[in-house]
Design a protein around this motif. Structure first.
Motif, mmCIF file in Angstrom:
data_model
loop_
_atom_site.group_PDB
_atom_site.id
_atom_site.type_symbol
_atom_site.label_atom_id
_atom_site.label_comp_id
_atom_site.label_asym_id
_atom_site.label_seq_id
_atom_site.Cartn_x
_atom_site.Cartn_y
_atom_site.Cartn_z
ATOM 1 N N PRO A 290 0.847 -1.198 0.000
ATOM 2 C CA PRO A 290 0.000 0.000 0.000
ATOM 3 C C PRO A 290 0.884 1.249 0.000
ATOM 4 C CG PRO A 290 -0.716 -1.550 1.694
ATOM 5 C CD PRO A 290 0.585 -2.065 1.129
ATOM 6 N N GLU A 291 0.400 2.299 -0.606
ATOM 7 C CA GLU A 291 1.191 3.525 -0.770
ATOM 8 C C GLU A 291 1.674 4.073 0.570
ATOM 9 O OE1 GLU A 291 3.184 6.540 -2.815
ATOM 10 O OE2 GLU A 291 2.375 4.629 -3.471
ATOM 11 N N ASP A 292 0.826 4.100 1.594
ATOM 12 C CA ASP A 292 1.250 4.653 2.882
ATOM 13 C C ASP A 292 2.369 3.823 3.509
ATOM 14 O OD1 ASP A 292 -0.652 2.610 3.285
ATOM 15 O OD2 ASP A 292 -1.201 3.386 5.254
ATOM 16 N N LEU A 293 2.322 2.513 3.366
ATOM 17 C CA LEU A 293 3.396 1.663 3.878
ATOM 18 C C LEU A 293 4.686 1.922 3.111
ATOM 19 C CD1 LEU A 293 4.498 -0.610 5.637
ATOM 20 C CD2 LEU A 293 3.599 -2.237 3.943
ATOM 21 N N ARG A 294 4.580 2.039 1.806
ATOM 22 C CA ARG A 294 5.761 2.307 0.975
ATOM 23 C C ARG A 294 6.422 3.614 1.403
ATOM 24 N NH1 ARG A 294 7.651 4.828 -3.396
ATOM 25 N NH2 ARG A 294 5.829 6.099 -3.739
ATOM 26 N N LEU A 295 5.618 4.652 1.639
ATOM 27 C CA LEU A 295 6.162 5.949 2.059
ATOM 28 C C LEU A 295 6.792 5.871 3.445
ATOM 29 C CD1 LEU A 295 3.346 8.298 0.717
ATOM 30 C CD2 LEU A 295 5.638 7.943 -0.242
ATOM 31 N N GLN A 296 6.190 5.097 4.356
ATOM 32 C CA GLN A 296 6.769 4.926 5.690
ATOM 33 C C GLN A 296 8.131 4.241 5.609
ATOM 34 O OE1 GLN A 296 4.074 2.791 8.213
ATOM 35 N NE2 GLN A 296 2.434 4.315 8.021
ATOM 36 N N LEU B 264 10.196 4.125 3.021
ATOM 37 C CA LEU B 264 11.161 5.040 2.398
ATOM 38 C C LEU B 264 11.624 6.106 3.381
ATOM 39 C CD1 LEU B 264 9.640 5.478 -1.175
ATOM 40 C CD2 LEU B 264 11.747 4.277 -0.547
ATOM 41 N N SER B 265 10.716 6.609 4.186
ATOM 42 C CA SER B 265 11.063 7.616 5.185
ATOM 43 C C SER B 265 12.041 7.049 6.204
ATOM 44 C CB SER B 265 9.796 8.117 5.873
ATOM 45 O OG SER B 265 10.130 8.998 6.910
ATOM 46 N N LYS B 266 11.782 5.839 6.684
ATOM 47 C CA LYS B 266 12.682 5.192 7.649
ATOM 48 C C LYS B 266 14.064 4.963 7.036
ATOM 49 C CE LYS B 266 9.811 4.227 11.099
ATOM 50 N NZ LYS B 266 9.902 4.814 12.411
ATOM 51 N N LEU B 267 14.084 4.544 5.771
ATOM 52 C CA LEU B 267 15.369 4.334 5.099
ATOM 53 C C LEU B 267 16.152 5.634 4.986
ATOM 54 C CD1 LEU B 267 14.351 1.832 2.284
ATOM 55 C CD2 LEU B 267 15.809 1.365 4.256
ATOM 56 N N ARG B 268 15.455 6.713 4.648
ATOM 57 C CA ARG B 268 16.137 8.021 4.555
ATOM 58 C C ARG B 268 16.685 8.446 5.918
ATOM 59 N NH1 ARG B 268 11.406 9.378 1.395
ATOM 60 N NH2 ARG B 268 11.921 8.998 -0.770
ATOM 61 N N ASP B 269 15.895 8.224 6.983
ATOM 62 C CA ASP B 269 16.346 8.550 8.325
ATOM 63 C C ASP B 269 17.601 7.755 8.682
ATOM 64 O OD1 ASP B 269 14.185 10.264 8.567
ATOM 65 O OD2 ASP B 269 13.019 8.896 9.840
ATOM 66 N N LEU B 270 17.596 6.466 8.368
ATOM 67 C CA LEU B 270 18.762 5.630 8.652
ATOM 68 C C LEU B 270 19.978 6.064 7.855
ATOM 69 C CD1 LEU B 270 17.093 2.103 8.807
ATOM 70 C CD2 LEU B 270 18.189 3.338 10.692
ATOM 71 N N GLN B 271 19.774 6.434 6.614
ATOM 72 C CA GLN B 271 20.898 6.884 5.781
ATOM 73 C C GLN B 271 21.476 8.191 6.314
ATOM 74 O OE1 GLN B 271 19.014 6.975 1.918
ATOM 75 N NE2 GLN B 271 19.888 4.987 1.344
ATOM 76 N N ALA B 272 20.623 9.041 6.827
ATOM 77 C CA ALA B 272 21.083 10.345 7.333
ATOM 78 C C ALA B 272 21.920 10.189 8.595
ATOM 79 C CB ALA B 272 19.883 11.255 7.601
#
Length: 80
Positions: free
Chosen positions: A62-68, A70-78
């Motif tokens: 689902p789109e909301d899960l996909r966005l969550q 991706l957001s977590k991955l960006r946070d981890l990368q940062a």
């Protein structure tokens, strides 16, 4: 064409399923499957599993899960 034997058929089963064998090797395995109940049963199991995995891979999150995610991955990368 000669019977390739169970060892060869089982060792090359994955490549056979994905049409990755040379024509002669695939023909040998196809011929072997006609007369070997054990190998043809294993082939059937692998076909069913392959089809199930292919169906599962077509499903999308689902789109909301996909966005969550991706957001977590960006946070981890940062933070690394």
């Amino acid at each position: 064409m000669t019977d390739c034997g169970c060892d060869k058929a089982k060792a090359e089963l994955e490549e056979y399923l994905h049409n990755e064998l040379a024509r002669d090797d695939a023909a040998d395995i196809r011929e072997h499957m006609k007369t070997c109940v054990d190998c043809s049963s294993e082939l059937h199991v692998n076909v069913v599993m392959t089809e199930a995995v292919q169906r599962a891979c077509r499903e999308t999150a689902p789109e909301d899960l996909r966005l969550q995610v991706l957001s977590k991955l960006r946070d981890l990368q940062a933070t690394h």
